[in-house]
Design a protein around this motif. Structure first.
Motif, PDB file in Angstrom:
ATOM      1  N   GLY A 387       1.120  65.297 -42.110  1.00 45.73           N
ATOM      2  CA  GLY A 387      -0.160  64.697 -41.763  1.00 45.73           C
ATOM      3  C   GLY A 387      -1.156  65.672 -41.183  1.00 45.73           C
ATOM      4  N   ASP A 388      -0.663  66.690 -40.454  1.00 43.12           N
ATOM      5  CA  ASP A 388      -1.598  67.669 -39.899  1.00 43.12           C
ATOM      6  C   ASP A 388      -1.373  69.060 -40.485  1.00 43.12           C
ATOM      7  N   GLY A 389      -0.632  69.143 -41.586  1.00 38.15           N
ATOM      8  CA  GLY A 389      -0.498  70.399 -42.311  1.00 38.15           C
ATOM      9  C   GLY A 389       0.340  71.453 -41.609  1.00 38.15           C
ATOM     10  N   ASN A 390       1.204  71.049 -40.690  1.00 36.21           N
ATOM     11  CA  ASN A 390       2.048  71.997 -39.950  1.00 36.21           C
ATOM     12  C   ASN A 390       3.379  72.181 -40.684  1.00 36.21           C
ATOM     13  N   LEU A 391       3.542  73.357 -41.310  1.00 31.96           N
ATOM     14  CA  LEU A 391       4.725  73.649 -42.122  1.00 31.96           C
ATOM     15  C   LEU A 391       5.843  74.256 -41.283  1.00 31.96           C
ATOM     16  N   HIS A 392       7.084  73.907 -41.640  1.00 35.18           N
ATOM     17  CA  HIS A 392       8.255  74.538 -41.028  1.00 35.18           C
ATOM     18  C   HIS A 392       9.237  74.972 -42.119  1.00 35.18           C
ATOM     19  N   PRO A 393       8.899  76.002 -42.892  1.00 35.57           N
ATOM     20  CA  PRO A 393       9.866  76.497 -43.882  1.00 35.57           C
ATOM     21  C   PRO A 393      11.082  77.092 -43.177  1.00 35.57           C
ATOM     22  N   LEU A 394      12.268  76.733 -43.639  1.00 29.58           N
ATOM     23  CA  LEU A 394      13.518  77.236 -43.068  1.00 29.58           C
ATOM     24  C   LEU A 394      14.142  78.205 -44.064  1.00 29.58           C
ATOM     25  N   ILE A 395      14.128  79.494 -43.720  1.00 24.38           N
ATOM     26  CA  ILE A 395      14.660  80.525 -44.610  1.00 24.38           C
ATOM     27  C   ILE A 395      16.149  80.698 -44.315  1.00 24.38           C
ATOM     28  N   LEU A 396      16.980  80.471 -45.317  1.00 24.06           N
ATOM     29  CA  LEU A 396      18.437  80.539 -45.141  1.00 24.06           C
ATOM     30  C   LEU A 396      18.921  81.953 -45.421  1.00 24.06           C
ATOM     31  N   TYR A 397      19.815  82.462 -44.552  1.00 18.59           N
ATOM     32  CA  TYR A 397      20.318  83.816 -44.741  1.00 18.59           C
ATOM     33  C   TYR A 397      21.621  84.005 -43.986  1.00 18.59           C
ATOM     34  N   ASP A 398      22.199  85.177 -44.112  1.00 20.91           N
ATOM     35  CA  ASP A 398      23.419  85.537 -43.402  1.00 20.91           C
ATOM     36  C   ASP A 398      23.171  86.864 -42.697  1.00 20.91           C
ATOM     37  N   ALA A 399      23.101  86.826 -41.371  1.00 23.29           N
ATOM     38  CA  ALA A 399      22.795  88.032 -40.602  1.00 23.29           C
ATOM     39  C   ALA A 399      23.872  89.095 -40.732  1.00 23.29           C
ATOM     40  N   ASN A 400      25.048  88.714 -41.218  1.00 27.52           N
ATOM     41  CA  ASN A 400      26.130  89.693 -41.387  1.00 27.52           C
ATOM     42  C   ASN A 400      25.911  90.594 -42.592  1.00 27.52           C
ATOM     43  N   ASN A 401      25.024  90.195 -43.482  1.00 26.12           N
ATOM     44  CA  ASN A 401      24.724  91.021 -44.657  1.00 26.12           C
ATOM     45  C   ASN A 401      23.693  92.079 -44.286  1.00 26.12           C
ATOM     46  N   PRO A 402      24.024  93.363 -44.450  1.00 24.37           N
ATOM     47  CA  PRO A 402      23.099  94.434 -44.055  1.00 24.37           C
ATOM     48  C   PRO A 402      21.729  94.284 -44.730  1.00 24.37           C
ATOM     49  N   GLY A 403      20.693  94.376 -43.931  1.00 22.12           N
ATOM     50  CA  GLY A 403      19.337  94.355 -44.448  1.00 22.12           C
ATOM     51  C   GLY A 403      18.776  92.978 -44.722  1.00 22.12           C
ATOM     52  N   GLU A 404      19.605  91.927 -44.606  1.00 20.83           N
ATOM     53  CA  GLU A 404      19.126  90.593 -44.975  1.00 20.83           C
ATOM     54  C   GLU A 404      18.129  90.043 -43.956  1.00 20.83           C
ATOM     55  N   LEU A 405      18.368  90.294 -42.671  1.00 22.68           N
ATOM     56  CA  LEU A 405      17.436  89.823 -41.662  1.00 22.68           C
ATOM     57  C   LEU A 405      16.073  90.473 -41.852  1.00 22.68           C
ATOM     58  N   GLU A 406      16.051  91.752 -42.178  1.00 21.00           N
ATOM     59  CA  GLU A 406      14.781  92.440 -42.397  1.00 21.00           C
ATOM     60  C   GLU A 406      14.029  91.822 -43.575  1.00 21.00           C
ATOM     61  N   ARG A 407      14.780  91.441 -44.631  1.00 23.30           N
ATOM     62  CA  ARG A 407      14.161  90.811 -45.792  1.00 23.30           C
ATOM     63  C   ARG A 407      13.611  89.431 -45.426  1.00 23.30           C
ATOM     64  N   VAL A 408      14.343  88.728 -44.565  1.00 20.95           N
ATOM     65  CA  VAL A 408      13.899  87.418 -44.096  1.00 20.95           C
ATOM     66  C   VAL A 408      12.582  87.546 -43.323  1.00 20.95           C
ATOM     67  N   GLU A 409      12.512  88.561 -42.472  1.00 16.32           N
ATOM     68  CA  GLU A 409      11.279  88.774 -41.704  1.00 16.32           C
ATOM     69  C   GLU A 409      10.104  89.067 -42.626  1.00 16.32           C
ATOM     70  N   GLN A 410      10.346  89.837 -43.663  1.00 15.61           N
ATOM     71  CA  GLN A 410       9.279  90.144 -44.615  1.00 15.61           C
ATOM     72  C   GLN A 410       8.802  88.877 -45.320  1.00 15.61           C
ATOM     73  N   LEU A 411       9.760  88.047 -45.741  1.00 16.82           N
ATOM     74  CA  LEU A 411       9.404  86.790 -46.400  1.00 16.82           C
ATOM     75  C   LEU A 411       8.640  85.888 -45.432  1.00 16.82           C
ATOM     76  N   GLY A 412       9.112  85.800 -44.190  1.00 21.17           N
ATOM     77  CA  GLY A 412       8.420  84.984 -43.199  1.00 21.17           C
ATOM     78  C   GLY A 412       6.991  85.452 -42.987  1.00 21.17           C
TER      79      GLY A 412
END
Length: 498
Positions: A387-412
């Protein structure tokens, strides 16, 4: 991972911890001072657990006078301070400073007064959001803002982040429901802002404090508005075969002049996760569902429900169901409010974003998020205050995978850029904290950021309150702008002037 403070945001002091603890112990009881590593560990992050930092010292005051004493000591010795509520924040706003005091308001948990005649409640900042409505219920009243974490989050944190909730469309954010706050400045002064009436005297500093993320003072008491519990409330659950149709239905509902108490949307990935967790009765084969609630007198609710149902069907809804009891209404909302933990059951980690866009761009932005999800190879579940356009995309990942958190931050970061390009904002209710501090450089230009720093300096000249959060330094933005090309142009070429 540990958040790296930008060099221009670092604050150094030269007092040893043992010496400072002795000074603190003159004002704080022994059980209110934590300094052993295992005692500090629970405070190393907030709900944004991707970043962690052990605090130097944790202080748990019990009185306003103790808060004043702690802040005066920190001011005298140049020790930074981070105020913390329940730690449910999702932007790293309560992340500790490695050489600073973490000031926990957990013991400020009293409801001071429920004033039925004036429909207000005076509470301490450590009171849980839901506890206010529970205390007001015997008087036929409640507190309207209802974040999904309301069972645990505190009203002090709600004020600091200007939290919303599923009913913010009709009843507003925290800033629309707070009448007065008492806060302690970095100099240890107790200040009252606002009043008990509809409009407080003087400058509207109350609105300035609400959403200031702990950068301007430490809140020690809050007066909130209470509303009569609506005599009638009903929810429509509309399911759609496509996200676009659901988005168009949301825009049409608002365009028709209807004002739902809540208007929420979820995509299929989130629907399935929630249904498996809560068993709310959601159709798991739907591409998207919209929850639309109306409240008030029964005749008006029934009329609004009929008009909304017609709009949903006209926009291609496969099914429209109406809650047939209070139990079912609460179950529909329980599913929505459990979306975040439900997604946590199907993925080792998830990164919750928070951006705002114009409602008319909803379908377009969701399409672009889907494209980015494929580009980065990361699943994204979408749940939002449609109703007020407030989005909450939830990006799914596994922090144990090298480099995945960094990729998540880029996507975010890309998702937040899309929100800005669509005419929206990098935050709706979670605040900036550390999570979005770089994107502030895209949202605002250098002169605007300079004004933010001027306001900060008026309250906290030494910059000791929650340093490195919410407002980026111009040096940070200059470096970020030099690396980031936005629409073919450097984000802030004018930063060289600073």
């Amino acid at each position: 991972m540990t958040y790296q403070v930008h060099p221009s945001e670092r604050i150094t002091h030269h007092v040893e911890r043992d010496s400072f603890l002795r000074l603190l112990s003159e004002h704080i009881k022994p059980d209110g001072l934590l300094f052993d590593t295992e005692d500090l560990r629970p405070y190393e992050c907030d709900g944004l657990s991707a970043y962690r930092e052990l605090p130097w010292v944790v202080v748990l005051p019990e009185t306003v006078e103790q808060v004043q004493a702690v802040l005066r000591l920190c001011r005298e010795y140049g020790v930074p301070v981070v105020a913390r509520g329940a730690g449910t924040g999702l932007s790293g706003g309560a992340l500790p400073i490695a050489n600073g005091v973490l000031l926990s308001l957990a013991k400020f948990n009293r409801i001071i007064e429920i004033d039925r005649a004036n429909r207000i409640a005076r509470v301490q900042p450590g009171v849980r959001n839901l506890a206010i409505s529970e205390a007001a219920a015997p008087y036929g009243l409640y507190y309207a803002p209802d974040p999904s974490s309301q069972i645990a989050c505190t009203i002090g944190g709600n004020v600091a982040e200007n939290s919303g909730g599923v009913h913010c469309l009709k009843y507003g954010l925290t800033v629309h429901n707070v009448l007065r706050v008492q806060l302690v400045t970095m100099d240890g002064e107790l200040v009252t802002l606002g009043g008990s009436g509809l409009d407080g005297p003087g400058y509207d500093l109350l609105a300035l404090i609400t959403g200031s993320e702990g950068l301007l003072g430490v809140i020690v008491e809050i007066t909130v508005k209470l509303l009569p519990i609506p005599p009638c409330a009903q929810v429509l659950l509309a399911s759609f075969d496509g996200v676009e149709g659901a988005g168009e239905a949301v825009a049409t509902i608002i365009g028709a002049g209807l004002l739902p108490a809540g208007l929420e949307m979820m995509d299929n990935a989130t629907i399935r996760a929630v249904e498996d967790f809560v068993h709310a009765g959601y159709p798991t084969d739907a591409a998207a569902i919209v929850l639309c609630e109306f409240d008030g007198i029964a005749e008006q609710v029934e009329s609004d429900l009929l008009r909304a149902r017609e709009i949903f069907l006209a926009k291609g809804a496969a099914e429209v169901r109406q809650s047939n009891s209070e139990t079912e209404r609460k179950r529909f909302w329980a599913g929505r409010k459990a979306a975040f933990p439900a997604v946590g059951r199907i993925s080792p980690d998830y990164y919750c974003m928070d951006g705002t866009i114009p409602r008319k761009r909803l379908a377009e932005v969701l399409g672009r998020i889907s494209e980015l999800s494929e580009e980065y190879g990361l699943a994204v579940g979408n749940v939002f205050h449609a109703g007020d356009g407030n989005l909450h995309p939830l990006i799914l990942y596994d922090a144990n995978n090298p480099g995945e958190l960094e990729r998540v931050e880029q996507l975010g970061g890309k998702i937040l850029e899309i929100c800005v390009e669509a005419g929206g904002s990098i935050t709706g209710e979670h605040g900036v904290g550390i999570e979005k501090i770089n994107q502030m450089c895209l949202q605002f230009k250098a002169p605007e950021l300079a004004q933010f720093h001027a306001v900060k300096a008026a309250f906290d000249p030494a910059g000791l309150l929650n340093p490195g959060k919410a407002i980026p330094t111009l040096h940070r933005c200059a470096e970020f702008g030099a690396m980031h090309v936005h629409r073919g142009q450097i984000a802030h070429p004018d930063l060289e002037r600073f």
